[in-house]
Design an enzyme around this catalytic site. Structure first.
Site, PDB file in Angstrom:
ATOM      1  N   PRO A  94       0.818  -1.230   0.000  1.00  0.00           N
ATOM      2  CA  PRO A  94       0.000   0.000   0.000  1.00  0.00           C
ATOM      3  C   PRO A  94       0.844   1.270   0.000  1.00  0.00           C
ATOM      4  CG  PRO A  94      -0.356  -1.300   2.026  1.00  0.00           C
ATOM      5  CD  PRO A  94       0.647  -2.029   1.214  1.00  0.00           C
ATOM      6  N   GLU A 122       1.635  -6.293   7.245  1.00  0.00           N
ATOM      7  CA  GLU A 122       2.465  -5.828   8.362  1.00  0.00           C
ATOM      8  C   GLU A 122       3.763  -5.204   7.860  1.00  0.00           C
ATOM      9  OE1 GLU A 122       1.381  -8.926   7.896  1.00  0.00           O
ATOM     10  OE2 GLU A 122       0.439  -9.728   9.706  1.00  0.00           O
ATOM     11  N   ARG A 160      -2.189  -8.308 -21.056  1.00  0.00           N
ATOM     12  CA  ARG A 160      -3.102  -7.982 -22.152  1.00  0.00           C
ATOM     13  C   ARG A 160      -2.543  -6.917 -23.094  1.00  0.00           C
ATOM     14  NH1 ARG A 160      -6.316  -3.969 -21.476  1.00  0.00           N
ATOM     15  NH2 ARG A 160      -8.142  -4.874 -22.472  1.00  0.00           N
ATOM     16  N   ASP A 175      -9.309   0.940 -24.986  1.00  0.00           N
ATOM     17  CA  ASP A 175      -9.564   0.702 -23.562  1.00  0.00           C
ATOM     18  C   ASP A 175      -9.831   2.011 -22.824  1.00  0.00           C
ATOM     19  OD1 ASP A 175      -9.084  -1.953 -23.758  1.00  0.00           O
ATOM     20  OD2 ASP A 175      -7.069  -1.903 -22.888  1.00  0.00           O
TER      21      ASP A 175
HETATM   22  N1  ADE Z   1      -0.868  -4.981  -0.191  1.00  0.00           N
HETATM   23  C1  ADE Z   1      -1.745  -4.549   0.726  1.00  0.00           C
HETATM   24  N2  ADE Z   1      -2.501  -3.561   0.247  1.00  0.00           N
HETATM   25  C2  ADE Z   1      -2.080  -3.336  -1.045  1.00  0.00           C
HETATM   26  C3  ADE Z   1      -2.455  -2.435  -2.048  1.00  0.00           C
HETATM   27  N3  ADE Z   1      -3.433  -1.543  -1.877  1.00  0.00           N
HETATM   28  N4  ADE Z   1      -1.807  -2.494  -3.215  1.00  0.00           N
HETATM   29  C4  ADE Z   1      -0.803  -3.361  -3.409  1.00  0.00           C
HETATM   30  N5  ADE Z   1      -0.401  -4.252  -2.482  1.00  0.00           N
HETATM   31  C5  ADE Z   1      -1.027  -4.228  -1.301  1.00  0.00           C
END
Ligand code: ADE
Length: 237
Positions: A94, A122, A160, A175
């Site tokens: 994230p 984590e 793709r 697309d």
């Molecule tokens: N791992 C946990 N959340 C994620 C996200 N939003 N994008 C990529 N990998 C992740």
């Protein structure tokens, strides 16, 4: 293109690359996808892949040793400055750069070998990022329990776009996002369904008019749902 996925849950990927365009691309030799169990690269007798965080706190952090060993094995180097050309190591987390079609296009156009490291929520020991990772990628502003679903998203969106993956009947040129707009609405038979009619313009065979209508609808949809794509607030399109 070769894609290697590193994960502590290899079974998660059992059949996920066996459908549609990805399956066809694999069979045609356009892409070769392998999934590797990170535990197989653990060196200690308990095959540990994670440990408690220094400084305290909740959860476990993925240890560096198995990831370094895996990258050394798959790429032949464990220093991103020594990777062969067109090699990328992406960490799904994230904290990464938000994935956009522009980034997918870069991956598809400029890589021969991609290794995807699926993080855990984590965290992953930061030395992996410092020495190995060329691209840290997030698929959106929400937290998954691990990078596995994100790796599937990244693989699908890249494959793709590889030359010949879509076949002659379709094209990525139209697309959503490829031209900075969402896609226009589509219809198929029947021309009337439960009282809902297909717009006349699509039935009259006038291709110039149809293109004009499609562009107008794409603009309208983008303005309503994703105004940020038009104003440049998104910073990507
Ligand atoms: N791992 C946990 N959340 C994620 C996200 N939003 N994008 C990529 N990998 C992740």
């Amino acid at each position: 293109m070769k894609i290697d996925v590193l994960t502590i849950f290899p079974d998660f990927f059992d059949r996920v690359f066996d459908f549609g365009i990805i399956r066809r691309a694999k069979l045609a030799g356009i892409v070769d996808i392998s999934v590797h169990d990170l535990r197989g690269f653990a060196t200690d007798k308990h095959r540990m892949v994670d440990d408690r965080p220094f400084g305290g706190g909740d959860g476990m952090v993925l240890k560096p040793e198995p990831i370094f060993a895996a990258i050394e094995n798959l790429i032949g180097a464990s220093d991103r400055d020594r990777y062969p050309p067109k090699t990328r190591v992406a960490l799904l987390s994230p904290q990464g750069r938000p994935l956009k079609q522009r980034i997918v296009r870069e991956f598809a156009d400029d890589s021969d070998h991609i290794v995807l490291i699926c993080g855990r929520y984590e965290g992953v020991d930061e030395r992996v990022n410092e020495a190995l990772v060329t691209d840290e990628i997030s698929i959106g502003d929400y937290v998954l329990s691990g990078g596995e679903p994100a790796a599937v998203v990244l693989v699908d969106s890249i494959v793709r776009l590889l030359p010949d993956a879509l076949g002659s009947e379709t094209s990525a040129v139209y697309d959503s996002f490829s031209n900075g707009l969402l896609d226009c609405p589509h219809y198929t038979r029947p021309a009337e369904f439960r009282g809902m009619k297909v717009p006349d313009v699509l039935l009259n065979g006038n291709h110039a008019e149809i293109e004009k209508w499609r562009h107008e609808k794409a603009l309208e949809k983008t303005r309503t749902i994703r105004g940020d794509l038009l104003t440049g607030e998104n910073g990507e399109m």
